[in-house]
Design a protein around this motif. Sequence first.
Motif, mmCIF file in Angstrom:
data_model
loop_
_atom_site.group_PDB
_atom_site.id
_atom_site.type_symbol
_atom_site.label_atom_id
_atom_site.label_comp_id
_atom_site.label_asym_id
_atom_site.label_seq_id
_atom_site.Cartn_x
_atom_site.Cartn_y
_atom_site.Cartn_z
ATOM 1 N N ARG A 211 0.246 3.402 -11.139
ATOM 2 C CA ARG A 211 0.714 4.294 -10.054
ATOM 3 C C ARG A 211 -0.458 4.727 -9.175
ATOM 4 O O ARG A 211 -1.523 5.087 -9.673
ATOM 5 C CB ARG A 211 1.373 5.517 -10.706
ATOM 6 C CG ARG A 211 1.892 6.524 -9.725
ATOM 7 C CD ARG A 211 2.438 7.763 -10.431
ATOM 8 N NE ARG A 211 2.489 8.879 -9.519
ATOM 9 C CZ ARG A 211 2.374 10.152 -9.860
ATOM 10 N NH1 ARG A 211 2.188 10.482 -11.136
ATOM 11 N NH2 ARG A 211 2.435 11.092 -8.952
ATOM 12 N N LYS A 212 -0.239 4.684 -7.870
ATOM 13 C CA LYS A 212 -1.287 5.097 -6.943
ATOM 14 C C LYS A 212 -1.323 6.614 -6.829
ATOM 15 O O LYS A 212 -0.279 7.261 -6.708
ATOM 16 C CB LYS A 212 -1.051 4.475 -5.566
ATOM 17 C CG LYS A 212 -1.213 2.953 -5.538
ATOM 18 C CD LYS A 212 -1.095 2.447 -4.120
ATOM 19 C CE LYS A 212 -0.855 0.964 -3.956
ATOM 20 N NZ LYS A 212 -1.592 0.032 -4.753
ATOM 21 N N LEU A 213 -2.546 7.161 -6.864
ATOM 22 C CA LEU A 213 -2.707 8.627 -6.832
ATOM 23 C C LEU A 213 -3.620 9.025 -5.674
ATOM 24 O O LEU A 213 -4.420 9.944 -5.794
ATOM 25 C CB LEU A 213 -3.303 9.091 -8.170
ATOM 26 C CG LEU A 213 -2.442 8.838 -9.410
ATOM 27 C CD1 LEU A 213 -3.243 9.042 -10.697
ATOM 28 C CD2 LEU A 213 -1.215 9.748 -9.409
ATOM 29 N N ASP A 214 -3.536 8.318 -4.558
ATOM 30 C CA ASP A 214 -4.472 8.529 -3.446
ATOM 31 C C ASP A 214 -3.753 8.389 -2.111
ATOM 32 O O ASP A 214 -2.532 8.257 -2.078
ATOM 33 C CB ASP A 214 -5.609 7.501 -3.551
ATOM 34 C CG ASP A 214 -5.045 6.093 -3.533
ATOM 35 O OD1 ASP A 214 -4.511 5.691 -2.485
ATOM 36 O OD2 ASP A 214 -5.077 5.397 -4.578
ATOM 37 N N LYS A 215 -4.528 8.339 -1.031
ATOM 38 C CA LYS A 215 -3.938 8.365 0.311
ATOM 39 C C LYS A 215 -3.123 7.130 0.649
ATOM 40 O O LYS A 215 -2.360 7.147 1.624
ATOM 41 C CB LYS A 215 -5.027 8.599 1.369
ATOM 42 C CG LYS A 215 -4.466 9.250 2.635
ATOM 43 C CD LYS A 215 -5.539 9.747 3.572
ATOM 44 C CE LYS A 215 -5.874 8.729 4.616
ATOM 45 N NZ LYS A 215 -6.844 9.239 5.599
ATOM 46 N N ASP A 216 -3.210 6.064 -0.141
ATOM 47 C CA ASP A 216 -2.344 4.902 0.093
ATOM 48 C C ASP A 216 -0.866 5.313 0.022
ATOM 49 O O ASP A 216 -0.020 4.668 0.644
ATOM 50 C CB ASP A 216 -2.636 3.780 -0.920
ATOM 51 C CG ASP A 216 -3.724 2.829 -0.424
ATOM 52 O OD1 ASP A 216 -4.117 2.935 0.770
ATOM 53 O OD2 ASP A 216 -4.191 1.991 -1.213
ATOM 54 N N ILE A 217 -0.570 6.377 -0.731
ATOM 55 C CA ILE A 217 0.809 6.883 -0.812
ATOM 56 C C ILE A 217 1.300 7.254 0.587
ATOM 57 O O ILE A 217 2.427 6.958 0.967
ATOM 58 C CB ILE A 217 0.877 8.122 -1.739
ATOM 59 C CG1 ILE A 217 0.538 7.713 -3.170
ATOM 60 C CG2 ILE A 217 2.234 8.816 -1.653
ATOM 61 C CD1 ILE A 217 0.365 8.914 -4.098
ATOM 62 N N PHE A 218 0.413 7.887 1.349
ATOM 63 C CA PHE A 218 0.762 8.264 2.719
ATOM 64 C C PHE A 218 0.701 7.045 3.640
ATOM 65 O O PHE A 218 1.608 6.821 4.455
ATOM 66 C CB PHE A 218 -0.205 9.352 3.205
ATOM 67 C CG PHE A 218 -0.097 9.636 4.672
ATOM 68 C CD1 PHE A 218 1.016 10.275 5.196
ATOM 69 C CD2 PHE A 218 -1.108 9.244 5.542
ATOM 70 C CE1 PHE A 218 1.113 10.528 6.558
ATOM 71 C CE2 PHE A 218 -1.022 9.484 6.900
ATOM 72 C CZ PHE A 218 0.097 10.129 7.413
ATOM 73 N N ARG A 219 -0.356 6.228 3.494
ATOM 74 C CA ARG A 219 -0.495 5.062 4.378
ATOM 75 C C ARG A 219 0.749 4.175 4.313
ATOM 76 O O ARG A 219 1.192 3.647 5.314
ATOM 77 C CB ARG A 219 -1.720 4.226 3.987
ATOM 78 C CG ARG A 219 -3.054 4.921 4.230
ATOM 79 C CD ARG A 219 -4.247 3.961 4.078
ATOM 80 N NE ARG A 219 -5.517 4.667 4.149
ATOM 81 C CZ ARG A 219 -6.230 5.059 3.089
ATOM 82 N NH1 ARG A 219 -5.811 4.767 1.861
ATOM 83 N NH2 ARG A 219 -7.362 5.717 3.254
#
Length: 253
Positions: A211-219
């Motif tokens: 699971r991604k826990l960084d700004k890629d979630i927003f990107r």
Amino acid sequence: MARRRMIYEGKAKILYEGPEAGTIVQYFKDDATAFNAEKKAVIEGKGVLNNMLSEHFMIGLGGIGIPTHFIKRLNMREQLIKAVEVIPLEVVVRNVAAGSMSKRLGIEEGTPLSRPIVEFYYKDDSLNDPLVTEDQIVAFQWASPQDLDEMVTMALRVNDFMSGLMFGVGIKLVDFKIEIGRLFDGDYQRLILADEISPDSCRLWDIETGRKLDKDIFRHDLGDLADAYTEVATRLGVMPKKSGGSTGPTLVK
Ligand code: TMP
């Protein structure tokens, strides 16, 4: 905020004149941008989380002898920092292929790298922060060869420290970006870690689930950014665990 003179407003932070010469107050906004601000949003609580996380990382890095601009956290959104002349380069360290490198070289995201890769990007929004070579950096006098050696050494030390810290809480440090500044002391100059280190400027993947826990979630619209940053902060002990129905950070008296 009106009490202070604003020096600079960036995409995620504002800099104000500090209380003493050579100091600056760094204010963390809730604004999120991606793709050179083509995509924008306000994410409630992000600034508080990044302020606390960046404080945590900078204190830890200072503890192993890496000089940083961090002096102290002033409140939930502001920290006092040393004024530096920021070198106009983004220094990226990669442990796993992802993001622009995967795209540029056609390497599948998630491919582990046999050694950390350090890259430099020239900070210029009008050019979209292009990747630059060490020869270009020296020729255009953004940094000297000695500065470059020091920057690579610092970036790799930050990588080792941050990778270990994250591994300890079940997170893979895929890549990150730092900025480095010059601190002048008479004729003498030192390079110190500047800007911020936060999930805005790192790729962080949960080791078990990916699971991604960084700004890629927003990107890439993958879910709730503040939830993911809170998860990182909670695992690191930077934020208290959520209790009851309360969401977001709470003020500790
Ligand atoms: P990239 O794969 O898009 O080049 O990003 C590499 C790392 O740098 C990633 O952890 C995100 C971070 N980064 C920033 O902090 N600011 C930026 O403007 C960009 C493009 C990347």
